[in-house]
Scaffold this motif. Structure first.
Motif, short mmCIF file in Angstrom:
data_model
loop_
_atom_site.label_atom_id
_atom_site.label_comp_id
_atom_site.label_asym_id
_atom_site.label_seq_id
_atom_site.Cartn_x
_atom_site.Cartn_y
_atom_site.Cartn_z
N PHE A 32 -38.44 -44.64 -18.68
CA PHE A 32 -39.39 -45.74 -18.88
C PHE A 32 -39.24 -46.78 -17.80
O PHE A 32 -40.23 -47.32 -17.31
CB PHE A 32 -39.18 -46.34 -20.29
N HIS A 48 -49.21 -50.12 -21.18
CA HIS A 48 -48.68 -48.96 -21.90
C HIS A 48 -48.72 -49.21 -23.42
O HIS A 48 -49.17 -48.36 -24.18
CB HIS A 48 -47.24 -48.69 -21.45
N PHE A 55 -53.53 -45.09 -29.20
CA PHE A 55 -53.20 -43.68 -29.41
C PHE A 55 -52.75 -43.45 -30.87
O PHE A 55 -53.26 -42.55 -31.54
CB PHE A 55 -52.09 -43.28 -28.44
N TYR A 66 -58.42 -44.79 -28.23
CA TYR A 66 -57.76 -43.87 -27.32
C TYR A 66 -58.65 -42.67 -27.03
O TYR A 66 -59.06 -41.95 -27.94
CB TYR A 66 -56.42 -43.39 -27.89
N HIS A 74 -46.45 -37.25 -18.50
CA HIS A 74 -45.09 -36.76 -18.75
C HIS A 74 -44.67 -35.68 -17.76
O HIS A 74 -43.51 -35.32 -17.68
CB HIS A 74 -44.97 -36.24 -20.19
N LEU A 77 -42.38 -37.54 -14.76
CA LEU A 77 -41.35 -38.53 -15.12
C LEU A 77 -39.96 -38.11 -14.68
O LEU A 77 -38.99 -38.80 -14.94
CB LEU A 77 -41.34 -38.76 -16.64
N MET A 80 -36.79 -33.57 -17.69
CA MET A 80 -36.49 -33.93 -19.08
C MET A 80 -35.92 -32.70 -19.78
O MET A 80 -36.13 -31.57 -19.34
CB MET A 80 -37.74 -34.44 -19.77
N TRP A 88 -35.77 -39.44 -28.23
CA TRP A 88 -37.04 -40.16 -28.46
C TRP A 88 -37.43 -40.04 -29.94
O TRP A 88 -37.79 -41.02 -30.60
CB TRP A 88 -38.11 -39.53 -27.56
N LEU A 115 -46.39 -33.11 -31.19
CA LEU A 115 -46.66 -33.49 -29.79
C LEU A 115 -45.44 -33.21 -28.91
O LEU A 115 -45.57 -32.67 -27.81
CB LEU A 115 -47.01 -34.97 -29.71
C1 HEM Z 1 -38.62 -37.67 -23.76
C2 HEM Z 1 -39.63 -38.20 -24.38
C3 HEM Z 1 -40.64 -39.11 -23.72
C4 HEM Z 1 -40.55 -39.92 -22.62
C5 HEM Z 1 -39.34 -40.17 -21.74
C6 HEM Z 1 -41.86 -40.55 -22.45
C7 HEM Z 1 -42.19 -41.47 -21.45
C8 HEM Z 1 -43.43 -41.95 -21.20
C9 HEM Z 1 -43.78 -42.81 -20.09
C10 HEM Z 1 -42.80 -43.37 -19.06
C11 HEM Z 1 -45.11 -43.03 -20.14
C12 HEM Z 1 -45.96 -43.91 -19.18
C13 HEM Z 1 -46.34 -43.13 -17.96
C14 HEM Z 1 -47.15 -43.97 -17.02
O1 HEM Z 1 -48.03 -44.75 -17.45
O2 HEM Z 1 -46.94 -43.83 -15.79
C15 HEM Z 1 -45.62 -42.31 -21.30
C16 HEM Z 1 -46.95 -42.29 -21.70
C17 HEM Z 1 -47.36 -41.81 -22.92
N1 HEM Z 1 -46.58 -41.17 -23.85
FE1 HEM Z 1 -44.65 -40.64 -23.63
N2 HEM Z 1 -42.69 -40.11 -23.43
C18 HEM Z 1 -42.00 -39.24 -24.24
C19 HEM Z 1 -42.47 -38.59 -25.35
C20 HEM Z 1 -43.70 -38.83 -25.93
C21 HEM Z 1 -44.14 -38.26 -27.17
C22 HEM Z 1 -43.32 -37.30 -28.05
C23 HEM Z 1 -45.41 -38.75 -27.38
C24 HEM Z 1 -46.36 -38.52 -28.53
C25 HEM Z 1 -45.97 -38.30 -29.76
C26 HEM Z 1 -45.75 -39.59 -26.25
C27 HEM Z 1 -46.96 -40.23 -26.08
C28 HEM Z 1 -47.36 -40.86 -24.93
C29 HEM Z 1 -48.73 -41.32 -24.69
C30 HEM Z 1 -49.92 -41.22 -25.63
C31 HEM Z 1 -48.74 -41.91 -23.43
C32 HEM Z 1 -49.93 -42.54 -22.70
C33 HEM Z 1 -50.76 -41.44 -22.03
C34 HEM Z 1 -52.00 -42.03 -21.36
O3 HEM Z 1 -51.84 -42.69 -20.32
O4 HEM Z 1 -53.11 -41.82 -21.87
N3 HEM Z 1 -44.69 -39.61 -25.40
N4 HEM Z 1 -44.59 -41.66 -21.92
#
Ligand code: HEM
Length: 129
Positions: A32, A48, A55, A66, A74, A77, A80, A88, A115
């Protein structure tokens, strides 16, 4: 008191607590911080958090603005692992149970598990590796 309905105010509160906890966890925080910085009040985090409010409202109620694709960010990043997702999910379970009655917290969690499994599948990480 635990919320027995899902609305924007409660989702917002829960998510802020959730991401605060993630930023304090040394396993997941680097992902993050690299993407969004460490300041939950900063512009990138504000965007975010607002995306995530929409979302989760959409996931839980069918309403909410959303219209994006949750997976693509993802893919960029960094490496992972199943443990990253397990971590998480552990924090998400705690946060949802802090703010919602168990029936609703379980619904959040089931959706997040589905997801997370899809994301791991897309990233080609999981049990068989
Ligand atoms: C290891 C687990 C996870 C990590 C480290 C992670 C990290 C991140 C990061 C850093 C972003 C922002 C990326 C950006 O804007 O550049 C993001 C966006 C997002 N994440 Fe995750 N995430 C994880 C798991 C999940 C899970 C399990 C879900 C859903 C249940 C989720 C849903 C979302 C959504 C909806 C977005 C926004 C997507 C968009 O821009 O439309 N994430 N995540």
């Amino acid at each position: 008191m635990l919320a027995d309905t899902v609305d924007r105010a409660t989702v917002t509160k829960m998510l802020r607590q959730f991401y605060k906890t993630l930023l304090e966890d040394e396993l997941v925080s680097p992902y993050f911080i690299r993407a969004l910085g460490q300041d939950l009040e900063g512009g990138k985090w504000r965007d975010h958090l607002s995306t995530l409010d929409n979302f989760w409202l959409k996931m839980m109620t069918g309403k909410g603005a959303y219209g994006g694709h949750p997976f693509p960010p993802h893919a960029f990043l960094g490496e992972m692992y199943p443990e990253t997702f397990a971590c998480w999910l552990k924090h998400f379970k705690v946060a949802t149970n802090q703010f919602f009655i168990p029936e609703i917290a379980d619904k959040f969690y089931k959706k997040s598990e589905i997801l997370a499994a899809q994301f791991m599948d897309n990233l080609d990480i999981g049990e068989e590796d």
